[in-house]
Enzyme design. Structure first.
Site, mmCIF file in Angstrom:
data_model
loop_
_atom_site.group_PDB
_atom_site.id
_atom_site.type_symbol
_atom_site.label_atom_id
_atom_site.label_comp_id
_atom_site.label_asym_id
_atom_site.label_seq_id
_atom_site.Cartn_x
_atom_site.Cartn_y
_atom_site.Cartn_z
ATOM 1 N N GLU A 260 0.854 -1.125 0.126
ATOM 2 C CA GLU A 260 -0.091 -0.050 -0.045
ATOM 3 C C GLU A 260 0.836 1.216 0.048
ATOM 4 O OE1 GLU A 260 -2.956 0.069 -0.616
ATOM 5 O OE2 GLU A 260 -3.105 -2.153 -0.754
ATOM 6 N N TRP B 96 1.781 1.981 -3.328
ATOM 7 C CA TRP B 96 0.995 2.724 -4.195
ATOM 8 C C TRP B 96 1.077 4.263 -4.042
ATOM 9 C CZ3 TRP B 96 -2.462 1.616 -8.058
ATOM 10 C CH2 TRP B 96 -2.893 0.319 -8.206
ATOM 11 N N TRP C 167 -19.631 13.731 -19.898
ATOM 12 C CA TRP C 167 -20.190 13.985 -18.693
ATOM 13 C C TRP C 167 -21.353 14.845 -18.556
ATOM 14 C CZ3 TRP C 167 -17.514 10.944 -15.296
ATOM 15 C CH2 TRP C 167 -16.045 10.971 -15.606
ATOM 16 N N ASN D 162 -10.715 3.843 2.913
ATOM 17 C CA ASN D 162 -10.312 3.702 1.305
ATOM 18 C C ASN D 162 -11.411 2.859 0.758
ATOM 19 O OD1 ASN D 162 -8.379 3.604 -0.834
ATOM 20 N ND2 ASN D 162 -8.513 1.502 -0.366
ATOM 21 N N TRP E 99 -14.783 13.698 -12.517
ATOM 22 C CA TRP E 99 -14.136 13.129 -11.393
ATOM 23 C C TRP E 99 -13.386 14.508 -10.765
ATOM 24 C CZ3 TRP E 99 -8.860 14.135 -11.699
ATOM 25 C CH2 TRP E 99 -8.514 14.614 -12.934
ATOM 26 N N TRP F 239 -8.695 9.135 -7.729
ATOM 27 C CA TRP F 239 -9.792 9.800 -8.699
ATOM 28 C C TRP F 239 -9.604 9.251 -9.976
ATOM 29 C CZ3 TRP F 239 -14.665 10.914 -7.434
ATOM 30 C CH2 TRP F 239 -15.023 11.520 -6.120
HETATM 31 P P1 FAD Z 1 -3.583 2.245 4.983
HETATM 32 O O1 FAD Z 1 -4.385 1.105 4.531
HETATM 33 O O2 FAD Z 1 -3.234 2.147 6.699
HETATM 34 O O3 FAD Z 1 -2.171 2.308 4.050
HETATM 35 C C1 FAD Z 1 -1.107 2.837 4.561
HETATM 36 C C2 FAD Z 1 -0.532 4.125 3.730
HETATM 37 O O4 FAD Z 1 -0.370 3.723 2.245
HETATM 38 C C3 FAD Z 1 -1.546 5.166 3.822
HETATM 39 O O5 FAD Z 1 -1.527 5.910 4.827
HETATM 40 C C4 FAD Z 1 -1.194 5.957 2.461
HETATM 41 O O6 FAD Z 1 -0.053 6.635 2.811
HETATM 42 C C5 FAD Z 1 -0.758 4.633 1.531
HETATM 43 N N1 FAD Z 1 -1.948 4.220 0.630
HETATM 44 C C6 FAD Z 1 -2.726 3.429 0.919
HETATM 45 N N2 FAD Z 1 -3.586 3.104 -0.030
HETATM 46 C C7 FAD Z 1 -3.073 3.676 -0.983
HETATM 47 C C8 FAD Z 1 -3.963 4.126 -2.190
HETATM 48 N N3 FAD Z 1 -4.780 3.627 -2.819
HETATM 49 N N4 FAD Z 1 -3.085 5.127 -2.961
HETATM 50 C C9 FAD Z 1 -2.108 5.888 -2.768
HETATM 51 N N5 FAD Z 1 -1.466 5.562 -1.287
HETATM 52 C C10 FAD Z 1 -2.247 4.584 -0.663
HETATM 53 N N6 FAD Z 1 -4.629 8.831 -0.138
HETATM 54 C C11 FAD Z 1 -4.081 10.103 0.566
HETATM 55 O O7 FAD Z 1 -3.088 9.769 1.387
HETATM 56 N N7 FAD Z 1 -4.371 11.343 0.037
HETATM 57 C C12 FAD Z 1 -5.448 11.379 -0.752
HETATM 58 O O8 FAD Z 1 -5.646 12.570 -1.123
HETATM 59 C C13 FAD Z 1 -6.132 10.443 -1.283
HETATM 60 N N8 FAD Z 1 -7.375 10.556 -1.953
HETATM 61 C C14 FAD Z 1 -7.882 9.297 -2.389
HETATM 62 C C15 FAD Z 1 -9.169 9.564 -3.338
HETATM 63 C C16 FAD Z 1 -9.724 8.384 -3.652
HETATM 64 C C17 FAD Z 1 -10.933 8.643 -4.705
HETATM 65 C C18 FAD Z 1 -9.198 7.036 -3.352
HETATM 66 C C19 FAD Z 1 -9.984 5.905 -3.807
HETATM 67 C C20 FAD Z 1 -8.128 6.888 -2.624
HETATM 68 C C21 FAD Z 1 -7.446 7.912 -2.273
HETATM 69 N N9 FAD Z 1 -6.389 7.790 -1.237
HETATM 70 C C22 FAD Z 1 -5.919 8.906 -0.937
HETATM 71 C C23 FAD Z 1 -5.940 6.496 -0.851
HETATM 72 C C24 FAD Z 1 -6.455 5.762 0.185
HETATM 73 O O9 FAD Z 1 -7.701 5.818 0.366
HETATM 74 C C25 FAD Z 1 -5.571 6.396 1.558
HETATM 75 O O10 FAD Z 1 -4.328 6.563 1.722
HETATM 76 C C26 FAD Z 1 -6.010 5.502 2.608
HETATM 77 O O11 FAD Z 1 -7.413 5.600 3.131
HETATM 78 C C27 FAD Z 1 -5.396 6.105 4.158
HETATM 79 O O12 FAD Z 1 -5.661 5.347 5.185
HETATM 80 P P2 FAD Z 1 -4.560 4.788 6.013
HETATM 81 O O13 FAD Z 1 -3.439 5.613 6.301
HETATM 82 O O14 FAD Z 1 -5.319 4.173 7.476
HETATM 83 O O15 FAD Z 1 -4.159 3.552 4.849
#
Ligand code: FAD
Length: 500
Positions: free
Chosen positions: A296, A299, A327, A365, A383, A406
């Site tokens: 993650e 990502w 759109w 997420n 979006w 997005w």
């Molecule tokens: P955990 O599951 O604990 O993951 C650990 C870390 O991995 C996160 O803190 C984050 O830094 C990174 N991570 C995890 N999933 C993703 C992902 N899909 N993409 C990129 N990095 C990821 N994340 C943001 O940090 N900022 C945003 O503005 C953001 N906008 C999003 C918008 C959409 C439409 C979607 C679908 C996802 C977005 N995310 C964003 C990704 C993700 O939802 C969040 O990083 C995550 O929910 C953060 O929670 P966590 O720290 O508990 O994640």
């Protein structure tokens, strides 16, 4: 502290450095003292360091920090101020165009060097490049470092020498060359000059909202380095075991919630990785969880890689052919967009997510994916509207990750969910929030609705809802859109694009 191979190679590189001089350490989104390479290098090579923060939001246009980010920044800067004070230093806060402000600070303090950690947003890359050139031209030592990523976006390339657009090969490459795990501790003392330059009070930056919509945030977050450590510790103790399966359950609070801390650099990905590897070493049962978690973070690196190489993507689809997507027009979707933003779509999982976002500045997420799918597919709203709303309301709003998320959800980005794969929010809700616990938490009006109808209350017999004291269209809205028909409409729009 000033020892080891890193120090030696640095001195070889900059043999002219004077140990009697003063350096500015320009804090930006690296608001920590532990494992902060710019701070460490400044301390190694200069007698005094002056920590500086410059509020220069205009430079980030059109992506100046939104309301929730400003809230976080205020509290994170306050935490940094306390942390610096406890080490005999302080934070010099200024406001304005960064280059002239830095030049003034250099004059005020007699400093001869500026050290900072790099940012990757296109506008800031350009600004920082200009600043480095200008400072060097006037004989100032200007050095930048990587504190935010495992690998710089330009370091990873496909076999053909191009940037990556697909995550799996990107991750294969990145995970095979993660940097060595050396974490530098926070310095115990920071040698400040006798007369540091004057600072604005933090309040002068006016980062907190005039209307107190942020009251709910305080219960959920502790911005700052200590809060980041606590969140990491909590996750390692309580969340890592089972992360792989539980991370998708919004009611389980099973993810790390480190995203805002990582975004503001209160903790770095190396520190997180070190903790995860330490916790999982020799524990076969959680190796899979640890691997999944690091992926993650991969990502996150991928998002930064894409933003750096494809700087048009915060505004435009990665693939130009999507620019012609049919759109709906703003005048047609304005009311639906507002219903979505306010959590009044009548689709409980969506409203729960939007309410979690508004009240806490964060959304799970899985639910981010569901609400984004509803907006872009069922409601046919661009979006970019969703990305903007998230930008203003998320405490973890990150141009790299938000753009990736997005474009992924809308099906127009790198390695995206194909457009024709349209989430059914009711099925998603039944699968990932089977008892409706998440919905009940964030939409209290539905708290008493039985689990078998909470995901789609409009399908329930009125008598069952009456038992839960719920009158649809009165206490809670009817769905803003008919799911099956809008799915067909989205597929037709996609066909139109393909045919066009
Ligand atoms: P955990 O599951 O604990 O993951 C650990 C870390 O991995 C996160 O803190 C984050 O830094 C990174 N991570 C995890 N999933 C993703 C992902 N899909 N993409 C990129 N990095 C990821 N994340 C943001 O940090 N900022 C945003 O503005 C953001 N906008 C999003 C918008 C959409 C439409 C979607 C679908 C996802 C977005 N995310 C964003 C990704 C993700 O939802 C969040 O990083 C995550 O929910 C953060 O929670 P966590 O720290 O508990 O994640």
């Amino acid at each position: 502290m000033a020892s080891g191979p890193y120090y030696r190679s640095y001195v070889r590189q900059f043999p002219f450095l004077s140990v009697m001089s003063t350096a500015l350490v320009w804090f930006r989104r690296d608001l920590r003292l532990t494992d902060n390479p710019a701070l460490l290098a400044a301390l190694q090579h200069h007698r005094h360091v002056i920590p500086v923060f410059i509020a220069d939001f205009e430079a980030e246009a059109p992506w100046q920090p939104g309301g929730a980010s400003r809230w976080w920044l205020h509290h994170s800067l306050a935490a940094l101020q306390r942390n610096l004070a406890s080490r005999g230093s302080g934070l010099v806060i200024r406001q304005g165009d960064s280059l002239p402000v830095l030049q003034q600070l250099l004059r005020d303090s007699g400093a001869t060097a500026v050290y900072w950690n790099r940012l990757y947003e296109p506008a800031l890359v350009a600004r920082d490049k200009g600043i480095k050139t200008a400072l060097k031209e006037q004989g100032v030592e200007a050095e930048s470092f990587n504190s935010a990523l495992w690998r710089e976006p330009w370091e990873l390339k496909t076999g053909g020498g191009d940037p990556y657009r697909v995550f799996t090969p990107f991750w294969r490459n990145l995970s095979s060359q993660l940097p060595p795990l050396t974490i530098d501790p926070a310095p115990e003392r920071l040698p400040a000059p006798a007369n540091p330059p004057a600072s604005l009070p933090l309040e002068a930056l006016d980062l907190l909202p005039g209307i107190p919509w942020d009251q709910g945030f305080y219960a959920h977050w502790q911005p700052g380095e200590a809060g980041a450590f606590r969140a990491l510790e909590r996750f390692v103790d309580q969340g890592l075991d089972g992360y792989h399966t539980r991370r998708d359950l919004p009611a389980a609070s099973a993810s790390s919630r480190l995203s805002p801390h990582l975004h503001f650099g209160e903790i770095g990905p190396q520190q997180v990785r070190a903790a995860i590897e330490r916790a999982s070493a020799g524990r076969a049962a959680i190796e899979g969880d640890a691997e999944h978690y690091l992926r993650e973070l991969g990502w996150r690196e991928f998002g930064h890689h894409l933003l750096f190489h494809f700087p048009h993507t915060p505004e435009q689809p990665m693939y130009a052919r999507f620019a012609a997507f049919p759109w709906r027009a703003p005048r047609d979707y304005a009311a639906d967009l507002q219903a979505w933003q306010r959590g009044r779509t009548g689709i409980p999982i969506v409203d729960a997510g939007m309410s979690q976002l508004w009240q806490s500045g964060w959304m799970h997420n899985r639910v981010r994916m569901i609400v984004a799918s509803l907006l872009t597919k069922n409601l046919l709203i661009p979006w970019q509207e969703g990305a903007r709303w998230f930008w203003d309301t998320l405490v973890d709003a990150s141009l790299a990750n938000n753009t990736l998320g997005w474009q992924w959800a809308a099906g127009c980005g790198a390695d995206a969910a194909p457009y024709f794969r349209i989430f059914n929010p009711v099925l998603q809700s039944e699968k990932f929030d089977p008892e409706g616990a998440y919905i009940r938490q964030w939409v209290p009006k539905l708290a008493a609705v039985p689990a078998d109808v909470i995901h789609a209350p409009w399908t329930a017999k009125p008598a069952r809802l009456a038992q839960a004291r719920l009158r649809l269209d009165h206490d809670y809205p009817l769905p803003v859109i008919e799911l099956a028909a809008s799915r067909d409409r989205a597929l037709a729009a996609y066909q139109e694009l393909k045919a066009g």
